[in-house]
Design a protein around this motif. Structure first.
Motif, PDB file in Angstrom:
ATOM      1  N   VAL A 262       0.856  -1.192   0.000  1.00  0.00           N
ATOM      2  CA  VAL A 262       0.000   0.000   0.000  1.00  0.00           C
ATOM      3  C   VAL A 262       0.888   1.237   0.000  1.00  0.00           C
ATOM      4  CG1 VAL A 262      -1.799   1.291   1.206  1.00  0.00           C
ATOM      5  CG2 VAL A 262      -1.785  -1.210   1.290  1.00  0.00           C
ATOM      6  N   GLY A 263       0.585   2.192  -0.872  1.00  0.00           N
ATOM      7  CA  GLY A 263       1.353   3.428  -0.935  1.00  0.00           C
ATOM      8  C   GLY A 263       0.458   4.628  -1.148  1.00  0.00           C
ATOM      9  N   GLU A 264       1.057   5.814  -1.099  1.00  0.00           N
ATOM     10  CA  GLU A 264       0.303   7.058  -1.302  1.00  0.00           C
ATOM     11  C   GLU A 264       1.190   8.060  -2.023  1.00  0.00           C
ATOM     12  OE1 GLU A 264       1.311   9.981   0.274  1.00  0.00           O
ATOM     13  OE2 GLU A 264       2.882   9.053   1.471  1.00  0.00           O
ATOM     14  N   GLY A 265       0.559   9.102  -2.569  1.00  0.00           N
ATOM     15  CA  GLY A 265       1.340  10.118  -3.250  1.00  0.00           C
ATOM     16  C   GLY A 265       0.473  11.245  -3.762  1.00  0.00           C
ATOM     17  N   ASP A 266       1.111  12.381  -4.045  1.00  0.00           N
ATOM     18  CA  ASP A 266       0.391  13.525  -4.620  1.00  0.00           C
ATOM     19  C   ASP A 266       0.069  13.266  -6.089  1.00  0.00           C
ATOM     20  OD1 ASP A 266       0.115  15.260  -2.445  1.00  0.00           O
ATOM     21  OD2 ASP A 266       2.192  15.894  -2.606  1.00  0.00           O
ATOM     22  N   ASP A 267       1.037  12.783  -6.823  1.00  0.00           N
ATOM     23  CA  ASP A 267       0.848  12.351  -8.211  1.00  0.00           C
ATOM     24  C   ASP A 267       1.409  10.937  -8.268  1.00  0.00           C
ATOM     25  OD1 ASP A 267       0.978  11.752 -10.885  1.00  0.00           O
ATOM     26  OD2 ASP A 267       2.002  13.595 -11.500  1.00  0.00           O
ATOM     27  N   PHE A 268       0.569   9.967  -7.934  1.00  0.00           N
ATOM     28  CA  PHE A 268       1.150   8.632  -7.736  1.00  0.00           C
ATOM     29  C   PHE A 268       1.408   7.895  -9.044  1.00  0.00           C
ATOM     30  CE2 PHE A 268      -3.402   7.928  -6.516  1.00  0.00           C
ATOM     31  CZ  PHE A 268      -3.782   7.209  -7.624  1.00  0.00           C
ATOM     32  N   SER A 269       1.139   8.540 -10.182  1.00  0.00           N
ATOM     33  CA  SER A 269       1.591   7.943 -11.436  1.00  0.00           C
ATOM     34  C   SER A 269       3.123   7.855 -11.437  1.00  0.00           C
ATOM     35  CB  SER A 269       1.111   8.772 -12.627  1.00  0.00           C
ATOM     36  OG  SER A 269       1.684  10.077 -12.608  1.00  0.00           O
ATOM     37  N   VAL A 270       3.764   8.837 -10.775  1.00  0.00           N
ATOM     38  CA  VAL A 270       5.226   8.820 -10.655  1.00  0.00           C
ATOM     39  C   VAL A 270       5.669   7.619  -9.836  1.00  0.00           C
ATOM     40  CG1 VAL A 270       7.240  10.073  -9.794  1.00  0.00           C
ATOM     41  CG2 VAL A 270       5.336  11.329 -10.852  1.00  0.00           C
TER      42      VAL A 270
ATOM     43  N   TYR B  36      -3.019   9.271   6.151  1.00  0.00           N
ATOM     44  CA  TYR B  36      -3.887   8.647   7.156  1.00  0.00           C
ATOM     45  C   TYR B  36      -4.513   7.376   6.598  1.00  0.00           C
ATOM     46  CZ  TYR B  36      -7.721   7.976  10.460  1.00  0.00           C
ATOM     47  OH  TYR B  36      -8.598   7.429  11.383  1.00  0.00           O
ATOM     48  N   LEU B  37      -5.041   7.450   5.365  1.00  0.00           N
ATOM     49  CA  LEU B  37      -5.676   6.282   4.751  1.00  0.00           C
ATOM     50  C   LEU B  37      -4.676   5.152   4.542  1.00  0.00           C
ATOM     51  CD1 LEU B  37      -7.929   8.060   2.098  1.00  0.00           C
ATOM     52  CD2 LEU B  37      -8.709   6.849   4.148  1.00  0.00           C
ATOM     53  N   GLU B  38      -3.457   5.490   4.155  1.00  0.00           N
ATOM     54  CA  GLU B  38      -2.427   4.477   3.967  1.00  0.00           C
ATOM     55  C   GLU B  38      -2.206   3.686   5.257  1.00  0.00           C
ATOM     56  OE1 GLU B  38       2.247   4.326   2.506  1.00  0.00           O
ATOM     57  OE2 GLU B  38       1.565   5.914   3.868  1.00  0.00           O
ATOM     58  N   GLY B  39      -2.045   4.399   6.370  1.00  0.00           N
ATOM     59  CA  GLY B  39      -1.833   3.728   7.646  1.00  0.00           C
ATOM     60  C   GLY B  39      -3.002   2.860   8.060  1.00  0.00           C
ATOM     61  N   ARG B  40      -4.213   3.351   7.818  1.00  0.00           N
ATOM     62  CA  ARG B  40      -5.408   2.583   8.197  1.00  0.00           C
ATOM     63  C   ARG B  40      -5.542   1.322   7.346  1.00  0.00           C
ATOM     64  NH1 ARG B  40      -8.139   1.283  10.676  1.00  0.00           N
ATOM     65  NH2 ARG B  40     -10.290   1.994  10.529  1.00  0.00           N
TER      66      ARG B  40
END
Length: 298
Positions: free
Chosen positions: A70-78, A112-116
């Motif tokens: 599971v990951g997160e990002g502002d522009d996660f296409s990168v 927050y969502l990533e951690g949950r």
């Protein structure tokens, strides 16, 4: 029963095996699912240039648990481009990207969502979690945390619809509007010769064996690869543990598609769950109980 909900699925490429999007009416979220082979096409879509979370995972066809990251990002296409070239993350063959239709998700929200989501995976024990750490992010205001928990609830409705079930644990608690005059029926199964003692309930469309049940480790030729893999995965993940060379015990509730599938899991051989399971407090089988309910609905 809970309230009915509508999930809108869209086959973006006109194929059931290509890019798929999923939404719920009145939910601000948007989920895009695709095989890794369609990553190049997915990266051209506007959704993947937004702030959001993503899930990389492997399809599990054997005894091994699916691998999940599971990951997160502002522009996660990168981030997805980086993962596609990372040999240490070569296990994934599918991905899901979750964003907001109104683009109101911030970096703090997705952290927050990533951690949950990682916490849910850890608790469900249905996968091999590839994240090295379990991030916790509690710097959101109280109102934002409430909004993200609501967002997460809706996401957990969408994920099983698009074939992702490793976040979910069986929910055996009655819904808030569960009629008090209709208490939850329990079923039991006993076979002292094989060391089988189990209690189960029907919940959320599944037949759920409750934690504490014991089953037999012996297997017969009729215990096919699919059944064997399901039991092996439960033992590998810690949802079940061996007590000795002959028996095992469930450490948490496990859901099955039918009473027969649950009985096969416990016996290690072909079974008819409609006659194996008995209604607690009544001298009737599950099949008789079920047939009576169907007849009463006519």
């Amino acid at each position: 029963m809970g309230k009915g909900r509508s999930v809108k699925l869209f086959l973006a490429e006109g194929s059931a095996t290509g890019i798929l999007t999923a939404e719920i009416i009145n939910w601000t979220g948007h989920a895009l699912a695709a095989p890794r082979t369609r990553l190049e096409a997915a990266l051209k879509r506007e959704e993947l240039k937004r702030t959001g979370i993503y899930i990389l995972y492997s399809d599990s066809f054997g005894a091994d648990l699916p691998s999940v990251y599971v990951g997160e990002g502002d522009d996660f296409s990168v981030r997805l481009r980086i993962h596609s070239r990372d040999n240490e993350k070569d296990y994934w063959d599918r991905f899901i990207a979750v964003t907001s239709k109104d683009m109101n998700l911030t970096k703090a929200h997705v952290k927050y969502l990533e951690g949950r989501l990682i916490s849910l995976l850890t608790d469900a024990k249905k996968c091999e979690l590839q994240n090295k750490t379990e991030p916790t992010f509690d710097k959101l205001p109280e109102a934002d945390i409430s909004d993200m928990e609501t967002f997460l609830e809706e996401l957990q409705l969408v994920l099983p619809v698009i074939g992702v079930d490793f976040f979910r644990k069986p929910q055996i608690r009655p819904q808030p509007n569960f009629p008090p005059e209709e208490p939850q029926t329990k079923f039991y199964l006993r076979n002292s010769a094989k060391g089988i003692i189990a209690t189960a309930v029907e919940a959320d469309g599944e037949f759920v064996i409750l934690a504490g049940a014991t089953g037999s480790l012996n297997v017969a030729p009729s215990f096919n690869d699919r059944n064997r893999n399901q039991r092996d995965q439960a033992l590998e993940s810690g949802r079940a543990v061996k007590l000795d060379d002959k028996t095992f015990r469930l450490q948490q509730d496990i859901g099955f598609t039918s009473p027969s599938a649950a009985a096969v899991f416990l016996f290690g051989t072909s079974r008819n769950g409609r006659t194996d399971w008995l209604v607690d407090g009544q001298s009737i089988t599950y099949g008789q109980w079920s047939d009576a309910k169907v007849q009463a609905a006519e």
